[in-house]
Design a protein around this motif. Structure first.
Motif, short mmCIF file in Angstrom:
data_model
loop_
_atom_site.label_atom_id
_atom_site.label_comp_id
_atom_site.label_asym_id
_atom_site.label_seq_id
_atom_site.Cartn_x
_atom_site.Cartn_y
_atom_site.Cartn_z
N MET A 194 2.44 -16.56 35.61
CA MET A 194 2.22 -17.26 34.34
C MET A 194 0.85 -16.91 33.76
N HIS A 195 -0.09 -16.53 34.63
CA HIS A 195 -1.46 -16.22 34.23
C HIS A 195 -1.61 -14.77 33.76
N SER A 196 -0.53 -14.03 33.68
CA SER A 196 -0.60 -12.61 33.32
C SER A 196 -1.33 -12.43 31.98
N GLY A 197 -2.28 -11.49 31.98
CA GLY A 197 -3.00 -11.17 30.75
C GLY A 197 -4.08 -12.15 30.37
N ARG A 198 -4.31 -13.17 31.19
CA ARG A 198 -5.34 -14.17 30.89
C ARG A 198 -6.51 -14.03 31.85
N SER A 199 -7.58 -14.70 31.50
CA SER A 199 -8.77 -14.78 32.35
C SER A 199 -9.36 -16.17 32.17
N ARG A 200 -10.21 -16.54 33.12
CA ARG A 200 -10.93 -17.80 32.89
C ARG A 200 -11.81 -17.70 31.65
N GLN A 201 -12.16 -16.47 31.27
CA GLN A 201 -13.01 -16.27 30.10
C GLN A 201 -12.31 -16.71 28.81
N ASP A 202 -11.12 -16.18 28.56
CA ASP A 202 -10.44 -16.58 27.33
C ASP A 202 -9.90 -18.00 27.43
N ILE A 203 -9.59 -18.45 28.65
CA ILE A 203 -9.17 -19.85 28.82
C ILE A 203 -10.31 -20.79 28.43
N LEU A 204 -11.53 -20.50 28.90
CA LEU A 204 -12.66 -21.36 28.60
C LEU A 204 -12.96 -21.34 27.10
N SER A 205 -12.93 -20.16 26.49
CA SER A 205 -13.19 -20.08 25.05
C SER A 205 -12.14 -20.86 24.27
N THR A 206 -10.89 -20.80 24.73
CA THR A 206 -9.82 -21.54 24.06
C THR A 206 -9.98 -23.04 24.27
N THR A 207 -10.36 -23.42 25.47
CA THR A 207 -10.58 -24.83 25.76
C THR A 207 -11.62 -25.44 24.83
N ARG A 208 -12.72 -24.69 24.66
CA ARG A 208 -13.78 -25.18 23.77
C ARG A 208 -13.23 -25.45 22.37
N ARG A 209 -12.43 -24.54 21.85
CA ARG A 209 -11.91 -24.70 20.49
C ARG A 209 -10.89 -25.84 20.42
N LEU A 210 -10.07 -25.97 21.43
CA LEU A 210 -9.10 -27.06 21.45
C LEU A 210 -9.79 -28.42 21.46
N MET A 211 -10.85 -28.52 22.26
CA MET A 211 -11.56 -29.79 22.37
C MET A 211 -12.39 -30.07 21.12
N GLN A 212 -12.95 -29.02 20.56
CA GLN A 212 -13.81 -29.21 19.39
C GLN A 212 -13.02 -29.54 18.13
N ARG A 213 -11.86 -28.91 17.96
CA ARG A 213 -11.10 -29.19 16.74
C ARG A 213 -10.62 -30.64 16.73
N GLU A 214 -10.25 -31.15 17.90
CA GLU A 214 -9.83 -32.55 18.00
C GLU A 214 -10.97 -33.48 17.60
N ARG A 215 -12.17 -33.13 18.02
CA ARG A 215 -13.33 -33.96 17.74
C ARG A 215 -13.78 -33.83 16.28
N ASN A 269 -10.33 -23.14 14.15
CA ASN A 269 -8.93 -23.26 14.57
C ASN A 269 -8.24 -21.89 14.65
N MET A 270 -8.87 -20.98 15.37
CA MET A 270 -8.33 -19.64 15.63
C MET A 270 -8.33 -19.42 17.15
N SER A 271 -7.28 -18.83 17.65
CA SER A 271 -7.06 -18.78 19.10
C SER A 271 -7.67 -17.55 19.78
N PRO A 272 -8.43 -17.76 20.87
CA PRO A 272 -8.89 -16.65 21.70
C PRO A 272 -7.90 -16.30 22.83
N LEU A 273 -6.91 -17.18 23.06
CA LEU A 273 -6.08 -17.05 24.27
C LEU A 273 -5.29 -15.74 24.27
N GLY A 274 -5.27 -15.10 25.45
CA GLY A 274 -4.58 -13.83 25.62
C GLY A 274 -5.48 -12.62 25.44
N SER A 275 -6.75 -12.88 25.11
CA SER A 275 -7.69 -11.76 24.96
C SER A 275 -8.22 -11.29 26.30
N GLY A 276 -7.94 -12.06 27.35
CA GLY A 276 -8.39 -11.69 28.69
C GLY A 276 -9.88 -11.89 28.84
#
Length: 506
Positions: free
Chosen positions: A108-129, A196-203
């Motif tokens: 399921m983690h194919s093509g991902r990294s903790r790097q793009d996950i963390l960048s995406t997490t920041r945006r998900l949490m920030q847009r909600e706020r 509100n632009m996605s980094p996910l999948g950039s690895g």
């Protein structure tokens, strides 16, 4: 009662300063709001989106996909149980999936990294706020407009360089602040479009050899698009979006500070024209029975200072680090956004508890010489006396009045005529006789006349204030609808993601 440490990071200090009952009231109000989602929640959302995508792109075969869906779903269910572990780090999260699905669960983690996950997490949490913050801004604006509507004709002193300068209306004053917050709201909305632009999948840096559909991931998570350059997406974008959001927050907090300090100066006077309703936002002294301390102002000022400090902290954390470091990918931006939202919550509460003594405000204006600009204007407009000549006379009149401890209305008209003649000698001006009648002179120095005589766009005269008030009301409706639309889009995206995820598991 649950205390949100993210909202009140300096609570120990404040407990020592602010009465407990007043603080508890503020916390109760905060508790009524919907808590932001945590890292674990958004890791689950990203895992659901990635699972759907790797199945659709055939990175994972359907049968294995069902197994992964079941494992991801179970980890989320387990984490939602009371007292359960909710890891924020993917390296601690993934073992929970593998414990259920085995090693194949990691596909399921194919093509991902903790790097793009963390960048995406920041945006998900920030847009909600950001949306929550804008919602609180709108609530405070509604209080501004209500107070303004109640005080369209309330004449108050306005100050420059800390000295009474000219009279305006309180509605005009308040609408000045809503104009500033309108700009902050526009800045946040514009920032939201970039956020509100996605980094996910950039690895980690440069994507991967898997056929990752980044646009699908973005759509599943409710993003409006992708951060195209994968290096930017994973390593750079978190910095400038963070700087933008904390900068706008700091700007708004500084404006709140201006308002708070302006109100606070009234508490230096024995008889202020603006007060806070006694109750949850005020407090007494432990030794001085006459005190009615404005704790609502104190706490709001501290909260606004925390926002400014949080913005500066983020800049310092992000300063002089190489790309890829975690310094600017931590949660300082979210903390600052939460603090800013709480500032507007507290501001709305303060505004709803203000008491304006209209008669005392006018008395304050009438006691000083802030209408003498209109005297000079009237001399030029009605009697063809050059403004600088009229200004010189008016200044001499003020000097005389203050030396003799007279209010403007108390100066004998004979003295007015004498001072005018003396003032004109400096200009060798022919109009030696004072051109206004006593009635005209007295009228020129009234605050009511000065405000009613204003002709300029955006001035304090009633027609302009009513026009601006109507425009602000329409703007508020637009802002409320914008926030509601964005929240609905995210709600729909979450529901669509759940549907696609569970369909993949069938």
């Amino acid at each position: 009662m649950k205390i949100n440490k993210r909202v009140l990071p300096t609570l120990p200090f404040r407990l020592a300063m602010i009465p407990l009952l007043m603080l508890a009231a503020g916390l109760a109000q905060a508790a009524d709001k919907k808590e932001p989602h945590d890292n674990f929640y958004f890791l689950g959302e990203m895992n659901k989106a990635s699972t759907v995508m790797v199945i659709d792109t055939k990175v994972v075969p359907p049968e294995l996909g069902k197994k992964i869906v079941a494992a991801v779903d179970q980890v989320i269910v387990n984490g939602n149980k009371p007292g359960a572990e909710r890891p924020a780090d993917y390296l601690k999260y993934e073992p929970l999936i593998l414990a259920i699905a085995g090693p194949d669960g990691s596909r399921m983690h194919s093509g991902r990294s903790r790097q793009d996950i963390l960048s995406t997490t920041r945006r998900l949490m920030q847009r909600e706020r950001v949306l929550n913050l804008l919602d609180e801004m709108n609530k405070s604006k509604a209080e501004f407009l209500k107070l303004a509507e109640d005080n369209i004709d309330t004449i108050v002193p306005a100050y420059t360089n800390g000295v009474q300068a000219q009279p305006i209306t309180y509605a005009h004053y308040l609408l000045g602040f809503t104009s500033v917050f309108d700009r902050d709201a526009t800045r946040f909305k514009e920032a939201y479009a970039r956020l509100n632009m996605s980094p996910l999948g950039s690895g980690a840096l440069g994507t991967s050899s898997f056929p990752i559909d980044r646009k699908q991931l973005a759509a599943l998570l409710g993003f409006d698009g992708v951060v195209e350059n994968s290096y930017d997406a994973a390593q750079l974008g978190a910095l400038d979006t963070g700087i933008e959001l904390t900068g706008i927050s700091s700007s708004a907090a500084l404006t709140i500070g201006l308002l708070v300090q302006d109100i606070h100066t009234q508490y230096h006077q024995p008889y202020p024209w603006i007060m806070i309703t006694e109750g949850k936002l005020t407090g007494t002294s432990s030794i001085m029975p006459q005190k009615r301390n404005p704790y609502g102002l104190n706490l709001l000022r501290l909260q606004a200072s925390d926002v400014v400090g949080g913005a500066m902290t983020y800049q310092l954390e992000a300063h002089n680090v190489t790309p890829g470091m975690p310094d600017y990918k931590r949660d300082q931006v979210e903390k600052t956004l939460d603090q800013t939202a709480m500032s507007f919550t507290m501001l709305a509460d303060l505004l709803s508890n203000l008491q304006i003594d209209k008669a005392r405000a006018l008395e304050e204006v009438d006691a000083d010489y802030s209408t003498t600009t209109e005297l000079a204007d009237m001399l030029q407009r009605d009697s063809d006396v050059p403004f600088r000549v009229g200004h010189h006379f008016a200044s001499d009149l003020v000097t005389y009045g203050r030396l003799n401890k007279m209010k403007p209305a108390d100066i004998p008209f004979s003295e007015v005529q004498r001072i005018y003649g003396e003032a004109l000698k400096a200009f060798n001006f022919e109009h030696a006789q004072f051109p206004l009648t006593q009635a005209q002179f007295r009228t020129s120095l009234t605050a009511q006349n000065m405000i009613a005589s204003s002709k300029g766009l955006g001035g304090p005269q009633r027609p302009e204030v009513e026009r601006m008030l109507a425009a602000e009301k329409a703007s508020l409706i637009d802002d409320q609808n914008w926030v509601k639309t964005q929240q609905q889009k995210l709600t729909k995206a979450s529901a669509d993601l759940d549907a696609a995820f569970h369909k993949a598991g069938q």
